[in-house]
Enzyme design. Structure first.
Site, mmCIF file in Angstrom:
data_model
loop_
_atom_site.group_PDB
_atom_site.id
_atom_site.type_symbol
_atom_site.label_atom_id
_atom_site.label_comp_id
_atom_site.label_asym_id
_atom_site.label_seq_id
_atom_site.Cartn_x
_atom_site.Cartn_y
_atom_site.Cartn_z
ATOM 1 C CB SER A 242 28.736 127.032 70.247
ATOM 2 O OG SER A 242 29.610 128.138 70.404
ATOM 3 C CE LYS A 243 22.397 126.658 74.926
ATOM 4 N NZ LYS A 243 21.879 126.187 76.218
ATOM 5 N NE ARG A 244 32.984 128.903 71.594
ATOM 6 C CZ ARG A 244 33.794 129.325 70.649
ATOM 7 N NH1 ARG A 244 34.093 130.625 70.591
ATOM 8 N NH2 ARG A 244 34.301 128.513 69.753
#
Length: 475
Positions: A242-244
């Protein structure tokens, strides 16, 4: 004589070139380059609502930054719609496809019934062998593949091994929608065939597509390309990226200050191994890369590893090359234009003089740029909190004395200033660090920097004395 290897990278331009796409492109590029072949680029822009010029530009720019040059002109899938329809007409004539007049409502009931019965084949084939004369008036048909009902479809995958599907579980899927637009499944096969693609290297989320596309190839009597479905990239915790975790566009990594060479090296080791080797030049990657060495388990993205690798590449880079990399980075930074204006020829030479030490400490170009900021900082210097805390009244008095000592230095070099400051510290009965730290704070606005005598040499006599006098109390 073996046919030349042709791979392809085929992104959908509905957003940036994400990191997984960058790795897929790299694997295709390496496989082709290592065998004297070609990597082609196809932009799969058939989703007209979501495909944008900005996204296409971002993909092309991302590939270029990574150093992955494709061969020939990029192919745009939407421009080939007539060719896709032409192939479907051939299939209808050959009896390997048929017109389906089922309504959306009928299809919905069919799917619900199949799911309730635990079947994976959702379409019941009701128009498969029906007389077209039974067609309801005014209904535009979809065209479906007349898929085999018995036996099995096999993909001899270069990564996943032999993968088998029972044909009784596979649908007669749609090739051409009722509005005459081709489906992804059909368009990919026709384009890969027409482009002469010999090897399809893509994410394993396409593995089931591999079975369906194999059936289309077989229905057309075309040779099926070699397939290699590579595991997706997961986050450090094993969950979907994911973006994190780092599921960002390639352009974001450029803006974070990573070098293309380091990024290529990091990506090639995400899921592919070659003994215990971690560091690869591009030439070594090309020579060593092969599909069976790709693991079947998802690779895990690790920012710390990427940073360490980037630090290695920065330390190994020529100083002038790093300055060029900084120039290329500045347009992608929020205040890049402002910094670019400050990098006059004279300042650039100062930057070069400081580079050997700066690059030893930095792990990204952004860190390097930040650490070099003292060179072009405007007077009076803005001090960070730690530097302010360091410049106590006693330290400011000490600086005043050091200014007097340094003013007597005529040949302004790191060696001469060190000799003068060491002599002062000895006379004062102080440790060198007790003198160097206030000097560092006054000269750079921080408590960390390259060696303080190198800082004095880089800034020069006039600027150094000026900054010290801005802070010091007269001796």
């Amino acid at each position: 004589m073996t046919e030349p290897v042709v791979t392809r990278f085929a992104p959908s331009p509905t957003g940036f070139l994400h990191i997984g796409g960058g790795r897929t492109a790299l694997f295709n590029w390496l496989y082709a380059r290592g065998r004297g072949g070609k990597m082609l680029l196809r932009i799969e822009d058939t989703d007209r609502e979501r495909s944008t010029k900005e996204a296409i530009d971002a993909i092309l720019d991302g590939l270029s930054w990574l150093g992955l040059q494709w061969d020939g002109e990029a192919v745009y899938q939407f421009s080939r719609v007539e060719r896709h329809r032409e192939v479907v007409e051939q299939m209808l004539a050959a009896g390997t496809a048929y017109r389906c007049y089922a309504t959306p409502e009928e299809l919905s009931v069919m799917r619900e019934k199949a799911r309730a019965e635990g079947k994976t084949r959702l379409y019941d084939g009701r128009w498969r062998d029906r007389d077209p004369a039974d067609a309801p008036a005014g209904v535009k048909p979809a065209i479906r593949l007349k898929a085999p009902l018995t036996g099995e479809t096999v993909v001899e995958d270069q990564v996943q091994g032999r993968v088998t599907w029972q044909n009784e579980n596979l649908d007669d899927f749609v090739l051409l929608r009722s509005d005459r637009t081709p489906t992804y499944m059909l368009a990919v096969v026709v384009d890969d065939h027409d482009m002469g693609v010999t090897h399809i290297i893509r994410g394993d989320d396409h593995l089931n597509n591999g079975a369906r596309q194999t059936q289309i190839y077989q229905a057309l009597g075309w040779k099926v390309p070699v397939m290699a479905h590579i595991p997706l990239i997961h986050g450090p915790d094993g969950s979907k990226l994911s973006k994190r975790h780092g599921a960002l566009g390639v352009d974001a990594y450029r803006a974070m200050g990573y070098l293309p060479s380091a990024m290529r090296n990091y990506l090639v080791r995400l899921g592919w191994s070659h003994g215990d080797q971690e560091i690869f030049s591009t030439e070594e990657m090309i020579a060593a890369f092969d599909l069976p060495q790709i693991g079947r388990s998802p690779a895990r993205f690790d920012f710390a590893k990427l940073e360490n690798l980037n630090g290695h590449y920065m330390r190994s880079s020529a100083d002038r090359d790093l300055l060029i990399a900084i120039d290329n980075l500045l347009p992608h930074l929020p205040h890049g234009a402002e910094i670019a204006q400050k990098l006059t020829p004279a300042v650039r030479e100062q930057f070069m003089a400081a580079m050997p030490e700066l690059k030893e400490r930095a792990k990204t170009l952004v860190e390097l740029l930040d650490a070099a900021g003292f060179i072009w900082a405007a007077r009076p210097l803005s001090l960070d909190e730690k530097a302010k805390a360091l410049l106590t009244p006693e330290a400011l008095s000490l600086l005043g004395e050091v200014v007097s000592v340094l003013e007597a230095v005529e040949n302004w070099t790191a060696e001469a200033t060190e000799q003068a400051v060491r002599g002062y510290a000895e006379r004062k009965g102080a440790k060198l660090g007790a003198v160097a730290q206030p000097l560092r704070a006054a000269l750079t606005g921080r408590t960390t920097s390259p060696g303080i005598f190198n800082v004095l040499a880089v800034l020069g006599r006039e600027e150094s004395l000026g900054r010290l006098k801005d802070q010091a109390r007269p001796a």
